[in-house]
Scaffold this motif. Structure first.
Motif, PDB file in Angstrom:
ATOM      1  N   ARG A 176      47.309  80.070  77.494  1.00  0.00           N
ATOM      2  CA  ARG A 176      48.238  80.256  76.379  1.00  0.00           C
ATOM      3  C   ARG A 176      48.364  81.731  76.039  1.00  0.00           C
ATOM      4  NH1 ARG A 176      49.559  76.289  78.100  1.00  0.00           N
ATOM      5  NH2 ARG A 176      49.251  74.200  77.291  1.00  0.00           N
ATOM      6  N   GLY A 177      49.567  82.157  75.763  1.00  0.00           N
ATOM      7  CA  GLY A 177      49.839  83.561  75.506  1.00  0.00           C
ATOM      8  C   GLY A 177      49.099  84.136  74.320  1.00  0.00           C
ATOM      9  N   VAL A 178      48.941  83.364  73.253  1.00  0.00           N
ATOM     10  CA  VAL A 178      48.303  83.884  72.043  1.00  0.00           C
ATOM     11  C   VAL A 178      46.842  84.245  72.319  1.00  0.00           C
ATOM     12  CG1 VAL A 178      47.559  83.314  69.709  1.00  0.00           C
ATOM     13  CG2 VAL A 178      49.856  82.705  70.449  1.00  0.00           C
ATOM     14  N   LEU A 179      46.115  83.368  72.992  1.00  0.00           N
ATOM     15  CA  LEU A 179      44.706  83.635  73.296  1.00  0.00           C
ATOM     16  C   LEU A 179      44.562  84.804  74.256  1.00  0.00           C
ATOM     17  CD1 LEU A 179      43.413  79.977  73.715  1.00  0.00           C
ATOM     18  CD2 LEU A 179      43.010  81.507  71.790  1.00  0.00           C
ATOM     19  N   ARG A 180      45.380  84.808  75.299  1.00  0.00           N
ATOM     20  CA  ARG A 180      45.329  85.902  76.276  1.00  0.00           C
ATOM     21  C   ARG A 180      45.630  87.237  75.592  1.00  0.00           C
ATOM     22  NH1 ARG A 180      43.714  88.181  80.970  1.00  0.00           N
ATOM     23  NH2 ARG A 180      44.090  86.257  82.086  1.00  0.00           N
ATOM     24  N   GLY A 181      46.650  87.245  74.765  1.00  0.00           N
ATOM     25  CA  GLY A 181      47.033  88.476  74.077  1.00  0.00           C
ATOM     26  C   GLY A 181      45.944  88.973  73.152  1.00  0.00           C
ATOM     27  N   ALA A 182      45.314  88.062  72.415  1.00  0.00           N
ATOM     28  CA  ALA A 182      44.249  88.452  71.486  1.00  0.00           C
ATOM     29  C   ALA A 182      43.093  89.107  72.233  1.00  0.00           C
ATOM     30  CB  ALA A 182      43.769  87.236  70.699  1.00  0.00           C
ATOM     31  N   VAL A 183      42.620  88.449  73.283  1.00  0.00           N
ATOM     32  CA  VAL A 183      41.502  88.985  74.057  1.00  0.00           C
ATOM     33  C   VAL A 183      41.879  90.338  74.668  1.00  0.00           C
ATOM     34  CG1 VAL A 183      40.207  88.616  76.198  1.00  0.00           C
ATOM     35  CG2 VAL A 183      40.406  86.767  74.544  1.00  0.00           C
ATOM     36  N   THR A 184      43.089  90.430  75.207  1.00  0.00           N
ATOM     37  CA  THR A 184      43.528  91.668  75.858  1.00  0.00           C
ATOM     38  C   THR A 184      43.636  92.810  74.857  1.00  0.00           C
ATOM     39  OG1 THR A 184      44.748  90.373  77.510  1.00  0.00           O
ATOM     40  CG2 THR A 184      45.325  92.704  77.304  1.00  0.00           C
ATOM     41  N   ILE A 185      44.259  92.572  73.717  1.00  0.00           N
ATOM     42  CA  ILE A 185      44.452  93.658  72.742  1.00  0.00           C
ATOM     43  C   ILE A 185      43.122  94.092  72.123  1.00  0.00           C
ATOM     44  CG2 ILE A 185      44.960  92.327  70.639  1.00  0.00           C
ATOM     45  CD1 ILE A 185      46.798  95.479  71.857  1.00  0.00           C
ATOM     46  N   TYR A 186      42.207  93.147  71.873  1.00  0.00           N
ATOM     47  CA  TYR A 186      40.901  93.529  71.323  1.00  0.00           C
ATOM     48  C   TYR A 186      40.172  94.460  72.296  1.00  0.00           C
ATOM     49  CZ  TYR A 186      41.570  89.527  68.146  1.00  0.00           C
ATOM     50  OH  TYR A 186      42.061  88.629  67.230  1.00  0.00           O
ATOM     51  N   ALA A 190      57.257  87.008  69.328  1.00  0.00           N
ATOM     52  CA  ALA A 190      57.321  88.101  68.355  1.00  0.00           C
ATOM     53  C   ALA A 190      56.262  87.944  67.263  1.00  0.00           C
ATOM     54  CB  ALA A 190      58.709  88.163  67.736  1.00  0.00           C
ATOM     55  N   TYR A 191      55.739  86.723  67.086  1.00  0.00           N
ATOM     56  CA  TYR A 191      54.716  86.474  66.062  1.00  0.00           C
ATOM     57  C   TYR A 191      53.301  86.624  66.610  1.00  0.00           C
ATOM     58  CZ  TYR A 191      58.719  84.527  63.621  1.00  0.00           C
ATOM     59  OH  TYR A 191      59.945  84.374  63.038  1.00  0.00           O
ATOM     60  N   SER A 192      53.154  86.721  67.923  1.00  0.00           N
ATOM     61  CA  SER A 192      51.812  86.806  68.527  1.00  0.00           C
ATOM     62  C   SER A 192      50.980  87.955  67.967  1.00  0.00           C
ATOM     63  CB  SER A 192      51.924  86.919  70.050  1.00  0.00           C
ATOM     64  OG  SER A 192      52.461  85.751  70.602  1.00  0.00           O
ATOM     65  N   PRO A 193      51.508  89.195  67.869  1.00  0.00           N
ATOM     66  CA  PRO A 193      50.669  90.286  67.339  1.00  0.00           C
ATOM     67  C   PRO A 193      50.137  90.022  65.933  1.00  0.00           C
ATOM     68  CG  PRO A 193      52.576  91.199  68.463  1.00  0.00           C
ATOM     69  CD  PRO A 193      52.796  89.711  68.373  1.00  0.00           C
ATOM     70  N   ILE A 194      50.900  89.302  65.117  1.00  0.00           N
ATOM     71  CA  ILE A 194      50.422  88.973  63.765  1.00  0.00           C
ATOM     72  C   ILE A 194      49.252  87.998  63.857  1.00  0.00           C
ATOM     73  CG2 ILE A 194      51.066  87.892  61.569  1.00  0.00           C
ATOM     74  CD1 ILE A 194      53.947  88.979  62.176  1.00  0.00           C
ATOM     75  N   ILE A 195      49.342  87.036  64.770  1.00  0.00           N
ATOM     76  CA  ILE A 195      48.249  86.073  64.962  1.00  0.00           C
ATOM     77  C   ILE A 195      47.014  86.782  65.505  1.00  0.00           C
ATOM     78  CG2 ILE A 195      47.543  84.004  66.229  1.00  0.00           C
ATOM     79  CD1 ILE A 195      50.546  83.168  66.128  1.00  0.00           C
ATOM     80  N   TRP A 196      47.220  87.777  66.399  1.00  0.00           N
ATOM     81  CA  TRP A 196      46.082  88.501  66.959  1.00  0.00           C
ATOM     82  C   TRP A 196      45.301  89.235  65.878  1.00  0.00           C
ATOM     83  CZ3 TRP A 196      49.549  91.261  71.132  1.00  0.00           C
ATOM     84  CH2 TRP A 196      50.022  90.308  72.035  1.00  0.00           C
ATOM     85  N   MET A 197      45.914  89.535  64.758  1.00  0.00           N
ATOM     86  CA  MET A 197      45.244  90.270  63.681  1.00  0.00           C
ATOM     87  C   MET A 197      44.285  89.401  62.869  1.00  0.00           C
ATOM     88  SD  MET A 197      48.013  92.867  62.060  1.00  0.00           S
ATOM     89  CE  MET A 197      46.799  93.460  60.884  1.00  0.00           C
TER      90      MET A 197
END
Length: 195
Positions: free
Chosen positions: A66-76, A129-136
């Motif tokens: 899933r994009g949200v999980l991948r994005g969170a781990v990657t950005i952290y 477009a909402y993924s970065p907000i969720i990553w926070m």
């Protein structure tokens, strides 16, 4: 670039788990494991999440990623690398004498491997477009926990992850959000999307 060879991806992720796990074990043995040790270093949280996520990718087919999980781990991990590069090398690029083996593994090797995995083994274009907000969410919860612990009398040193160059938490979280949106835009460009 997207490499579809699942065997290569699994081998790469197993190597990551070994390296990241070794860094976490060395750090825990050296500094102990407790709220104070964890609250001083968000990189421990980022690496632990990455280790769990990569284990999940090995066990579960990657087409369920899933994009949200991948994005969170990657950005952290991207931000861990950037912050600790600055902390350990400064503007001059000279290596700090304080960098330990665990620090090298957790702050540099693991983040580079996570980013490489994203570049080579992750389908692009799954962020919204909402993924970065969720990553926070996790950094905000982490900061609130540090604030609450400090307010009840236990002094947890402000972590450089969110206090770079003396900026306050709100500014650093906005910088975090800005970098997250850069990843979102880059991901869409690599996917060939135009929004």
């Amino acid at each position: 670039m997207y490499i579809r060879n699942n065997t290569v991806a699994v081998i790469f992720r197993v190597i990551f788990i070994i390296i990241c796990g070794a860094g976490l074990v060395i750090r825990v043995i050296g500094s102990g494991f407790g709220p104070d040790a964890v609250m001083k270093d968000f990189a421990l949280v980022a690496n632990a999440l990455s280790l769990v996520y990569f284990a999940y990718l090995i066990i579960v087919r990657t087409d369920r990623e899933r994009g949200v999980l991948r994005g969170a781990v990657t950005i952290y991990m991207i931000i861990t690398f950037v912050i600790y590069y600055y902390v350990n090398f400064g503007m001059s690029g000279a290596l700090s004498e304080d960098l330990s083996l665990a620090g090298a593994l957790l702050y540099f090797v693991s983040p580079v491997m996570v980013f490489a995995d994203y570049l080579f083994f992750c389908r692009k274009g799954s962020f919204t477009a909402y993924s970065p907000i969720i990553w926070m969410i996790i950094p905000v919860i982490f900061n609130l926990a540090v604030f609450i612990i400090n307010s009840v009398g236990a002094a947890v040193k402000p972590v450089p992850y969110f206090n770079l160059l003396g900026m306050n938490m709100m500014i650093t979280l906005l910088v975090f959000l800005g970098i997250s949106y850069l990843l979102f835009v880059a991901d869409n460009l690599m996917a060939g999307r135009r929004r």
